[in-house]
Design a protein around this motif. Sequence first.
Motif, PDB file in Angstrom:
ATOM      1  N   TYR A  73     -34.004  14.627  31.665  1.00  0.00           N
ATOM      2  CA  TYR A  73     -34.248  13.430  32.492  1.00  0.00           C
ATOM      3  C   TYR A  73     -33.299  12.291  32.062  1.00  0.00           C
ATOM      4  O   TYR A  73     -32.667  11.650  32.900  1.00  0.00           O
ATOM      5  CB  TYR A  73     -35.706  12.999  32.349  1.00  0.00           C
ATOM      6  CG  TYR A  73     -36.029  11.681  33.010  1.00  0.00           C
ATOM      7  CD1 TYR A  73     -36.140  11.588  34.394  1.00  0.00           C
ATOM      8  CD2 TYR A  73     -36.206  10.516  32.258  1.00  0.00           C
ATOM      9  CE1 TYR A  73     -36.422  10.374  35.012  1.00  0.00           C
ATOM     10  CE2 TYR A  73     -36.480   9.304  32.859  1.00  0.00           C
ATOM     11  CZ  TYR A  73     -36.594   9.232  34.229  1.00  0.00           C
ATOM     12  OH  TYR A  73     -36.855   8.033  34.837  1.00  0.00           O
ATOM     13  N   GLN A  74     -33.210  12.064  30.754  1.00  0.00           N
ATOM     14  CA  GLN A  74     -32.315  10.987  30.264  1.00  0.00           C
ATOM     15  C   GLN A  74     -30.881  11.267  30.692  1.00  0.00           C
ATOM     16  O   GLN A  74     -30.159  10.359  31.095  1.00  0.00           O
ATOM     17  CB  GLN A  74     -32.388  10.862  28.725  1.00  0.00           C
ATOM     18  CG  GLN A  74     -33.728  10.355  28.193  1.00  0.00           C
ATOM     19  CD  GLN A  74     -34.161   9.007  28.772  1.00  0.00           C
ATOM     20  OE1 GLN A  74     -33.337   8.214  29.245  1.00  0.00           O
ATOM     21  NE2 GLN A  74     -35.466   8.761  28.770  1.00  0.00           N
ATOM     22  N   ALA A  75     -30.470  12.521  30.629  1.00  0.00           N
ATOM     23  CA  ALA A  75     -29.109  12.891  31.043  1.00  0.00           C
ATOM     24  C   ALA A  75     -28.941  12.690  32.550  1.00  0.00           C
ATOM     25  O   ALA A  75     -27.892  12.218  33.022  1.00  0.00           O
ATOM     26  CB  ALA A  75     -28.822  14.346  30.663  1.00  0.00           C
ATOM     27  N   ALA A  76     -29.993  13.015  33.315  1.00  0.00           N
ATOM     28  CA  ALA A  76     -29.920  12.891  34.775  1.00  0.00           C
ATOM     29  C   ALA A  76     -29.736  11.430  35.185  1.00  0.00           C
ATOM     30  O   ALA A  76     -29.130  11.141  36.226  1.00  0.00           O
ATOM     31  CB  ALA A  76     -31.182  13.470  35.414  1.00  0.00           C
ATOM     32  N   VAL A 132     -35.836  11.822  40.797  1.00  0.00           N
ATOM     33  CA  VAL A 132     -35.859  12.522  39.498  1.00  0.00           C
ATOM     34  C   VAL A 132     -37.082  12.107  38.657  1.00  0.00           C
ATOM     35  O   VAL A 132     -37.647  12.920  37.928  1.00  0.00           O
ATOM     36  CB  VAL A 132     -34.561  12.373  38.652  1.00  0.00           C
ATOM     37  CG1 VAL A 132     -33.415  13.153  39.250  1.00  0.00           C
ATOM     38  CG2 VAL A 132     -34.170  10.961  38.427  1.00  0.00           C
ATOM     39  N   ARG A 133     -37.516  10.832  38.818  1.00  0.00           N
ATOM     40  CA  ARG A 133     -38.709  10.398  38.064  1.00  0.00           C
ATOM     41  C   ARG A 133     -39.940  11.170  38.546  1.00  0.00           C
ATOM     42  O   ARG A 133     -40.734  11.667  37.757  1.00  0.00           O
ATOM     43  CB  ARG A 133     -38.929   8.895  38.240  1.00  0.00           C
ATOM     44  CG  ARG A 133     -39.938   8.353  37.237  1.00  0.00           C
ATOM     45  CD  ARG A 133     -40.222   6.864  37.336  1.00  0.00           C
ATOM     46  NE  ARG A 133     -39.071   6.053  37.688  1.00  0.00           N
ATOM     47  CZ  ARG A 133     -38.919   5.423  38.868  1.00  0.00           C
ATOM     48  NH1 ARG A 133     -39.829   5.526  39.815  1.00  0.00           N
ATOM     49  NH2 ARG A 133     -37.850   4.690  39.099  1.00  0.00           N
ATOM     50  N   TYR A 135     -42.397  14.058  36.617  1.00  0.00           N
ATOM     51  CA  TYR A 135     -43.859  14.022  36.581  1.00  0.00           C
ATOM     52  C   TYR A 135     -44.421  15.387  37.017  1.00  0.00           C
ATOM     53  O   TYR A 135     -45.317  15.943  36.382  1.00  0.00           O
ATOM     54  CB  TYR A 135     -44.361  12.902  37.507  1.00  0.00           C
ATOM     55  CG  TYR A 135     -45.863  12.798  37.558  1.00  0.00           C
ATOM     56  CD1 TYR A 135     -46.552  12.043  36.614  1.00  0.00           C
ATOM     57  CD2 TYR A 135     -46.588  13.491  38.530  1.00  0.00           C
ATOM     58  CE1 TYR A 135     -47.941  11.972  36.637  1.00  0.00           C
ATOM     59  CE2 TYR A 135     -47.976  13.427  38.567  1.00  0.00           C
ATOM     60  CZ  TYR A 135     -48.649  12.662  37.617  1.00  0.00           C
ATOM     61  OH  TYR A 135     -50.013  12.612  37.648  1.00  0.00           O
ATOM     62  N   ILE A 136     -43.865  15.924  38.098  1.00  0.00           N
ATOM     63  CA  ILE A 136     -44.380  17.202  38.631  1.00  0.00           C
ATOM     64  C   ILE A 136     -44.121  18.340  37.639  1.00  0.00           C
ATOM     65  O   ILE A 136     -44.997  19.157  37.352  1.00  0.00           O
ATOM     66  CB  ILE A 136     -43.763  17.499  40.023  1.00  0.00           C
ATOM     67  CG1 ILE A 136     -44.322  16.483  41.027  1.00  0.00           C
ATOM     68  CG2 ILE A 136     -44.048  18.924  40.480  1.00  0.00           C
ATOM     69  CD1 ILE A 136     -43.649  16.483  42.371  1.00  0.00           C
ATOM     70  N   ILE A 137     -42.913  18.363  37.073  1.00  0.00           N
ATOM     71  CA  ILE A 137     -42.577  19.436  36.113  1.00  0.00           C
ATOM     72  C   ILE A 137     -43.498  19.346  34.887  1.00  0.00           C
ATOM     73  O   ILE A 137     -43.987  20.353  34.382  1.00  0.00           O
ATOM     74  CB  ILE A 137     -41.088  19.349  35.686  1.00  0.00           C
ATOM     75  CG1 ILE A 137     -40.161  19.549  36.897  1.00  0.00           C
ATOM     76  CG2 ILE A 137     -40.767  20.402  34.619  1.00  0.00           C
ATOM     77  CD1 ILE A 137     -38.722  19.108  36.678  1.00  0.00           C
ATOM     78  N   ALA A 148     -33.640  19.333  40.134  1.00  0.00           N
ATOM     79  CA  ALA A 148     -34.143  18.120  40.791  1.00  0.00           C
ATOM     80  C   ALA A 148     -33.022  17.095  40.919  1.00  0.00           C
ATOM     81  O   ALA A 148     -32.897  16.424  41.954  1.00  0.00           O
ATOM     82  CB  ALA A 148     -35.314  17.548  40.004  1.00  0.00           C
ATOM     83  N   ALA A 149     -32.199  16.979  39.866  1.00  0.00           N
ATOM     84  CA  ALA A 149     -31.080  16.018  39.932  1.00  0.00           C
ATOM     85  C   ALA A 149     -30.113  16.408  41.055  1.00  0.00           C
ATOM     86  O   ALA A 149     -29.626  15.547  41.798  1.00  0.00           O
ATOM     87  CB  ALA A 149     -30.361  15.969  38.582  1.00  0.00           C
TER      88      ALA A 149
END
Length: 345
Positions: free
Chosen positions: A105-108, A80-81, A85-87, A67-68
């Motif tokens: 997510y935090q890394a992205a 990415v947010r 949610y979808i994942i 995603a990223a």
Amino acid sequence: MKVNKQDYRTVWMEGSDVFLIEQNLLPFEFKIYKSESYIETCNAIIKMLVRGAGAIGATAGYAMAQAAIEAQNENYENFVREARYIIEHTRPTARNLFYATERVYQAALKSVEDAINEAENVANKDAEDSRKIGEFGNELISPKMNILTHCNAGWLAFVDHGTALSPIYKAHESGKDVFVYVDETRPRAQGARLTGWELNNQNIPHKIIPDNAGAYLMSLGKIDMVIVGADRIAANGDVANKIGTLEKAIAAKEYNIPFYVAAPVSTIDFECKNGDEIDIEYRSQDEIKFQCGPDKNGEMHRIQVTSPGSECLNPSFDVTQAKFITGIITEKGIFKPNEIIIKIE
Ligand code: MRU
């Protein structure tokens, strides 16, 4: 782990593509699925091409990294947010999915490269944790032992070594005489299909048994120990695992048979006070109504195995209360269920 003498990982990423072993086809066909987008990877989780807590987690981490990569041509942070949610709405129970999406997510939010590296770290950590679980768990296994396991918590379910099967692999490798009773694990038969396939590949002696045979075999003294995996562990040591686990734990307690859960710390949800708070997935009735497999020519068929017109109810997981569990085998050692909050967090 090796398949036909070649090394495979349960799931991996190359460039922006995610590759995974199509578990739906096993044990009849070994095929690698290639996903070219995070949505395709989400669908692979929903359709259970990939399943098992750790494998779902590693795959979800890679989906976040995809995603990223895809977000680069969009409004990056929104994309990415929304992807997260979808994942996170693909499957509800396995803690590892949420552990992986949070980390990646935090890394992205820092960069695409960070997201890719973090997804790789999640999968590598799974492999290393599973290996250590094998070493700690092996200490519990005597030179000759009959072990019962439920569902599939081998290397298909957790990158590279698995959880419940990791101590069994280690014991076999170190020359111990281990024999495994494998619950078939209806309705999707992860035991009969996947654990059977894994144990065959490793030449580990085993027999697949009906789901309702465990207590009887325990009463005959044929089972020395039970080891199962976990999808989510609450802070008080209650464990959500594949439906049918609870019955085995109750029977094991009655017959004084040690009942162990093998899972890495990433499966523990310290925010979840007890098992009542765990979201249990209910799946389609069709999983109970229909079974599918090859005929003698290898052609796949789906047949109905229940009374047409009868409704089915399909809870996918149950919660085994801490009082039934002898110990939890983690990468940090073996703990009593009530110790995890004090000694691990
Ligand atoms: O529904 P699944 O196949 O994803 O179920 C999860 C499991 O494989 C089991 O509950 C397993 O025993 C623990 S996960 C290592």
